[in-house]
Design an enzyme around this catalytic site. Structure first.
Site, short mmCIF file in Angstrom:
data_model
loop_
_atom_site.label_atom_id
_atom_site.label_comp_id
_atom_site.label_asym_id
_atom_site.label_seq_id
_atom_site.Cartn_x
_atom_site.Cartn_y
_atom_site.Cartn_z
N THR A 141 0.88 -1.17 0.00
CA THR A 141 0.00 0.00 0.00
C THR A 141 0.91 1.21 0.00
OG1 THR A 141 -1.75 -1.06 1.28
CG2 THR A 141 -1.58 1.30 1.55
N ARG A 197 -14.01 -7.41 -0.83
CA ARG A 197 -13.34 -7.15 0.46
C ARG A 197 -12.77 -5.73 0.46
NH1 ARG A 197 -7.78 -5.61 1.90
NH2 ARG A 197 -7.30 -6.50 3.93
N GLY A 205 -10.29 -3.22 2.74
CA GLY A 205 -9.33 -3.26 3.84
C GLY A 205 -9.39 -2.01 4.70
N ASP A 206 -8.28 -1.69 5.33
CA ASP A 206 -8.23 -0.53 6.23
C ASP A 206 -8.00 0.77 5.47
OD1 ASP A 206 -5.67 -1.57 5.54
OD2 ASP A 206 -4.74 -0.39 7.14
N THR A 263 0.05 0.48 6.90
CA THR A 263 0.09 -0.53 5.85
C THR A 263 0.26 -1.89 6.52
OG1 THR A 263 2.49 -0.33 5.55
CG2 THR A 263 1.14 1.07 4.16
N1 ASP Z 1 -3.50 -2.56 4.42
C1 ASP Z 1 -3.80 -3.03 3.10
C2 ASP Z 1 -5.03 -3.86 3.15
O1 ASP Z 1 -5.20 -4.63 4.08
C3 ASP Z 1 -2.73 -3.85 2.49
C4 ASP Z 1 -1.35 -3.44 2.82
O2 ASP Z 1 -1.07 -2.39 3.34
O3 ASP Z 1 -0.43 -4.19 2.53
O4 ASP Z 1 -5.80 -3.81 2.21
#
Ligand code: ASP
Length: 368
Positions: free
Chosen positions: A220, A248, A250-251, A271
């Site tokens: 990310t 889905r 994510g955060d 991330t």
């Molecule tokens: N945080 C991101 C997610 O879960 C992925 C990442 O940062 O690697 O979608």
């Protein structure tokens, strides 16, 4: 209003109470109060812009810094900065070239927050649009909403003139095909013995411990900036967890999880394993820890510890050595330009651009 009752003092005092109370130790609350005074004295803006980003964001911070010097608002500057990485097919964790979901479709998440107006915009699971952070900025600027997802986000982007583009590169398609061919149980659907709860809500028995590391690819870009007026903005953009279940989110697009800004305090982002960050309100928690007087790096470490203690209640996320089977990296930029970052495990970096140029720095580490 006496100085004691300015908005900032109110915010700092209320967050100190919350954090002090959650620690449950009166003496700690006392210490936070002492730190609050120090924090208030320190929070003057930096004399020149400061931009920070995740390890993959060296070009992003350079660009964001240059844009701020050229007169751009901090929100525009960070979105412009991450746009370089969104368009780069070599970064397989963001935008064009990002790894797809289970069905081979690239779905992107992004958020942006503008400190001076405390306004946020975000998009989740958007398809066929290369620059989701810029779409999130349009949500912020042109609507009364915060978050638009899926088909609606795509249509919203098209209304604003974003081009429909195929984001799946050959390299990402081949990686997905290899995963599909060899997937066995390497997906996000929990086996019965991995579930903490069954679908009817009955507690599932312990079953076999599964201490395999989570076998997915994360990645990310987060970017935050503060200018000499003390205006803070941040954004986070990603293709998310590779081979995720379609839809889905994510955060990264969730305000307070993968990104948060409080113009009185600073910005934070995350991330890594998004599910863990969402379940602990990661970025919001970092800003609150800074409000309570912690240095940015300490605030990141503090929240990582909380994430570990919350997440490892799910036994499949814990290794035999008691450490988590996933990584999270937190980033923090305080209003006065002081910054920090911490990862659960060694070798992570973050990037910064300020009066001394752009460079990579080592993240602090929770588990050496
Ligand atoms: N945080 C991101 C997610 O879960 C992925 C990442 O940062 O690697 O979608």
């Amino acid at each position: 209003m006496t100085p004691k009752h300015t908005r900032r003092n109110f915010l700092l005092a209320s967050s100190a109470t919350v954090i002090g109370a959650s620690a449950g130790v009166g003496a700690r609350g006392q210490r936070f109060k002492v730190n609050l005074v120090e924090a208030e004295q320190r929070l003057d803006p930096p004399s020149s812009p400061v931009c920070i980003s995740s390890g993959n964001g060296l070009r992003a911070v350079e660009r964001a810094h240059a844009r701020i010097l050229a007169g751009d608002d901090t929100a525009l500057a960070v979105v412009n900065g991450v746009g370089i990485v969104e368009a780069d097919p070599k970064d397989m964790s963001v935008g064009y070239g990002g790894l797809p979901n289970e069905n081979g479709v690239v779905q992107l998440d992004a958020s942006v927050m503008h400190g001076p107006t405390h306004k946020a915009g975000s998009v989740g699971a958007i398809e066929d649009i290369m620059h989701p952070a810029a779409v999130a900025l349009k949500v912020l600027q042109t609507t009364d909403h915060v978050m638009i997802v899926g088909r609606g986000a795509y249509e919203f982007a098209r209304v604003h003139g974003f081009k429909k583009e195929d984001l799946l590169t050959d390299k990402a398609r081949q990686a997905w095909a290899r995963w599909k061919q060899n997937r066995s149980n390497r997906d996000d659907w929990l086996n019965r013995d991995e579930m903490d709860w069954s679908s009817d809500g009955t507690r599932v028995g312990l079953g076999d411990q599964n201490n395999e590391p989570v076998p997915f690819t994360y990645g990310t870009i987060h970017c935050a900036a503060v200018n000499p007026k003390g205006d803070v903005s941040a954004c986070t953009t990603t293709s998310g967890l590779s081979y995720k279940i379609p839809g889905r989110v994510g955060d990264s697009p969730i305000i307070g999880a993968g990104m948060y800004v409080d113009n009185e305090i600073g910005a934070a982002g995350a991330t890594g394993r998004g599910e863990a960050v969402v379940q602990s309100c990661g970025a919001f928690a970092v800003t609150q820890a800074m409000a309570a007087g912690m240095e940015p790096t300490q605030a990141c470490l503090h929240v990582l510890k909380k994430i570990v203690s919350n997440s490892t209640k799910q036994r499949r996320l814990m290794r035999e050595n008691g450490k988590p089977s996933f990584n999270v990296i937190m980033y923090a930029l305080r209003k006065d330009g002081v910054h920090g970052s911490a990862a659960m495990f060694p070798n992570a970096t973050y990037t910064v651009a300020d009066g001394q140029g752009a460079r990579s720095l080592k993240c602090a580490v929770l588990f050496e």
